[in-house]
Design a protein around this motif. Structure first.
Motif, mmCIF file in Angstrom:
data_model
loop_
_atom_site.group_PDB
_atom_site.id
_atom_site.type_symbol
_atom_site.label_atom_id
_atom_site.label_comp_id
_atom_site.label_asym_id
_atom_site.label_seq_id
_atom_site.Cartn_x
_atom_site.Cartn_y
_atom_site.Cartn_z
ATOM 1 N N VAL A 1 -16.821 -1.285 20.443
ATOM 2 C CA VAL A 1 -16.092 -2.410 21.314
ATOM 3 C C VAL A 1 -16.274 -1.819 22.943
ATOM 4 O O VAL A 1 -16.556 -2.782 23.678
ATOM 5 C CB VAL A 1 -14.566 -2.201 21.012
ATOM 6 N N THR A 2 -16.229 -0.628 23.086
ATOM 7 C CA THR A 2 -16.745 -0.157 24.323
ATOM 8 C C THR A 2 -17.960 -0.610 24.956
ATOM 9 O O THR A 2 -18.249 -0.858 26.084
ATOM 10 C CB THR A 2 -16.110 1.335 24.384
ATOM 11 N N VAL A 3 -18.940 -0.171 24.252
ATOM 12 C CA VAL A 3 -20.294 -0.659 24.378
ATOM 13 C C VAL A 3 -20.520 -2.141 24.554
ATOM 14 O O VAL A 3 -21.033 -2.579 25.629
ATOM 15 C CB VAL A 3 -21.420 -0.069 23.398
ATOM 16 N N ALA A 4 -19.838 -2.846 23.735
ATOM 17 C CA ALA A 4 -20.116 -4.111 23.797
ATOM 18 C C ALA A 4 -19.553 -4.823 24.973
ATOM 19 O O ALA A 4 -19.968 -5.507 25.807
ATOM 20 C CB ALA A 4 -19.313 -4.998 22.628
ATOM 21 N N THR A 5 -18.248 -4.111 25.369
ATOM 22 C CA THR A 5 -17.562 -4.828 26.748
ATOM 23 C C THR A 5 -18.538 -4.311 27.799
ATOM 24 O O THR A 5 -18.585 -5.149 28.783
ATOM 25 C CB THR A 5 -16.188 -3.953 26.775
ATOM 26 N N PHE A 6 -19.098 -3.187 28.111
ATOM 27 C CA PHE A 6 -19.894 -2.832 28.904
ATOM 28 C C PHE A 6 -21.281 -3.627 29.012
ATOM 29 O O PHE A 6 -21.567 -4.200 30.244
ATOM 30 C CB PHE A 6 -20.277 -1.312 28.699
ATOM 31 N N LEU A 7 -21.701 -4.224 27.780
ATOM 32 C CA LEU A 7 -22.784 -4.997 27.936
ATOM 33 C C LEU A 7 -22.657 -6.370 28.475
ATOM 34 O O LEU A 7 -23.243 -6.920 29.185
ATOM 35 C CB LEU A 7 -23.540 -5.037 26.555
ATOM 36 N N VAL A 8 -21.367 -6.777 27.917
ATOM 37 C CA VAL A 8 -20.827 -8.136 28.498
ATOM 38 C C VAL A 8 -20.580 -8.127 30.127
ATOM 39 O O VAL A 8 -21.053 -9.000 30.598
ATOM 40 C CB VAL A 8 -19.657 -8.639 27.538
ATOM 41 N N PHE A 9 -20.058 -7.058 30.474
ATOM 42 C CA PHE A 9 -19.552 -7.074 31.926
ATOM 43 C C PHE A 9 -20.989 -6.941 32.630
ATOM 44 O O PHE A 9 -21.124 -7.555 33.864
ATOM 45 C CB PHE A 9 -18.768 -5.862 32.233
ATOM 46 N N SER A 10 -21.954 -6.354 32.071
ATOM 47 C CA SER A 10 -23.163 -5.995 32.881
ATOM 48 C C SER A 10 -24.054 -7.409 32.808
ATOM 49 O O SER A 10 -24.415 -7.828 33.916
ATOM 50 C CB SER A 10 -24.146 -5.169 32.012
ATOM 51 N N PHE A 11 -23.882 -8.299 31.922
ATOM 52 C CA PHE A 11 -24.693 -9.397 31.764
ATOM 53 C C PHE A 11 -23.937 -10.340 32.754
ATOM 54 O O PHE A 11 -24.342 -11.294 33.513
ATOM 55 C CB PHE A 11 -24.540 -9.988 30.583
ATOM 56 N N ILE A 12 -22.645 -10.506 32.625
ATOM 57 C CA ILE A 12 -21.763 -11.168 33.894
ATOM 58 C C ILE A 12 -22.092 -10.917 35.330
ATOM 59 O O ILE A 12 -22.447 -11.768 36.046
ATOM 60 C CB ILE A 12 -20.182 -11.173 33.579
ATOM 61 N N HIS A 13 -22.387 -9.515 35.651
ATOM 62 C CA HIS A 13 -22.636 -9.198 36.936
ATOM 63 C C HIS A 13 -24.090 -9.554 37.131
ATOM 64 O O HIS A 13 -24.553 -9.917 38.363
ATOM 65 C CB HIS A 13 -22.638 -7.647 37.065
ATOM 66 N N PHE A 14 -24.992 -9.344 36.191
ATOM 67 C CA PHE A 14 -26.427 -9.665 36.494
ATOM 68 C C PHE A 14 -26.344 -11.323 36.494
ATOM 69 O O PHE A 14 -27.251 -11.638 37.402
ATOM 70 C CB PHE A 14 -26.961 -9.380 35.208
ATOM 71 N N ALA A 15 -25.778 -12.267 35.578
ATOM 72 C CA ALA A 15 -25.616 -13.638 35.993
ATOM 73 C C ALA A 15 -25.482 -13.991 37.307
ATOM 74 O O ALA A 15 -25.881 -14.995 37.605
ATOM 75 C CB ALA A 15 -25.137 -14.423 34.737
ATOM 76 N N ALA A 16 -24.717 -13.291 37.910
ATOM 77 C CA ALA A 16 -23.791 -13.653 39.084
ATOM 78 C C ALA A 16 -24.661 -13.144 40.218
ATOM 79 O O ALA A 16 -24.374 -13.271 41.391
ATOM 80 C CB ALA A 16 -22.467 -13.347 39.179
ATOM 81 N N LYS A 17 -25.891 -12.585 39.873
ATOM 82 C CA LYS A 17 -26.863 -12.035 40.752
ATOM 83 C C LYS A 17 -26.060 -10.819 41.698
ATOM 84 O O LYS A 17 -26.612 -11.250 42.902
ATOM 85 C CB LYS A 17 -27.414 -13.047 41.640
ATOM 86 N N LYS A 18 -25.352 -10.154 41.062
ATOM 87 C CA LYS A 18 -25.023 -8.938 41.781
ATOM 88 C C LYS A 18 -25.753 -7.849 41.929
ATOM 89 O O LYS A 18 -26.612 -7.635 40.856
ATOM 90 C CB LYS A 18 -23.487 -8.542 41.272
ATOM 91 N N LYS A 19 -25.943 -6.933 43.069
ATOM 92 C CA LYS A 19 -26.774 -5.860 42.713
ATOM 93 C C LYS A 19 -26.014 -4.733 41.882
ATOM 94 O O LYS A 19 -24.740 -4.781 41.956
ATOM 95 C CB LYS A 19 -26.395 -5.206 44.426
ATOM 96 N N LYS A 20 -26.855 -4.229 41.226
ATOM 97 C CA LYS A 20 -26.613 -3.012 40.274
ATOM 98 C C LYS A 20 -25.597 -3.350 39.495
ATOM 99 O O LYS A 20 -24.283 -2.827 39.403
ATOM 100 C CB LYS A 20 -25.901 -1.647 41.085
ATOM 101 N N PRO A 21 -25.818 -4.054 38.436
ATOM 102 C CA PRO A 21 -24.833 -4.897 37.536
ATOM 103 C C PRO A 21 -24.322 -3.732 36.781
ATOM 104 O O PRO A 21 -23.109 -3.754 36.269
ATOM 105 C CB PRO A 21 -25.562 -5.771 36.700
ATOM 106 N N PHE A 22 -25.113 -2.793 36.014
ATOM 107 C CA PHE A 22 -24.627 -1.681 35.328
ATOM 108 C C PHE A 22 -23.430 -0.791 35.922
ATOM 109 O O PHE A 22 -22.565 -0.572 35.313
ATOM 110 C CB PHE A 22 -25.487 -0.717 34.793
ATOM 111 N N LYS A 23 -23.785 -0.334 37.207
ATOM 112 C CA LYS A 23 -23.044 0.231 37.993
ATOM 113 C C LYS A 23 -21.425 -0.458 38.190
ATOM 114 O O LYS A 23 -20.491 0.083 38.189
ATOM 115 C CB LYS A 23 -23.394 0.674 39.449
ATOM 116 N N ARG A 24 -21.411 -1.711 38.552
ATOM 117 C CA ARG A 24 -20.503 -2.537 38.526
ATOM 118 C C ARG A 24 -19.675 -2.694 37.435
ATOM 119 O O ARG A 24 -18.386 -2.815 37.321
ATOM 120 C CB ARG A 24 -20.775 -4.027 39.228
#
Length: 83
Positions: free
Chosen positions: A7-30
């Motif tokens: 669940v933790t890894v899946a949450t991290f990946l979903v948050f990363s994708f959301i930040h990536f889709a929003a064209k934010k810089k450094k989505p994994f860090k955010r």
């Protein structure tokens, strides 16, 4: 324990994708920052429970909620504990 990790890894990946889709810089860090801030906020609420009178027990459920929900998740837990 394995389910919590998944669940933790899946949450991290979903948050990363959301930040990536929003064209934010450094989505994994955010994404990591959002999750860590949620856990830190839960810790602060727990530490200040003697002063504020708001007590949220630190369990797997509350840690998962703060991990997935971040700061808004902890705010939801505080509101629910008020009722």
């Amino acid at each position: 324990m394995l389910i919590a990790f998944i669940v933790t890894v899946a949450t991290f990946l979903v948050f990363s994708f959301i930040h990536f889709a929003a064209k934010k810089k450094k989505p994994f860090k955010r994404a990591l920052l959002s999750m860590v801030l949620g856990l830190l906020t839960l810790g602060v609420v727990d530490l200040l429970s003697g002063l504020t009178g708001v007590y949220i027990p630190v369990t797997w459920l509350t840690m998962g909620t703060s991990l997935v929900g971040g700061i808004p998740g902890v705010a939801l837990l505080v509101l629910l504990s008020a009722f």
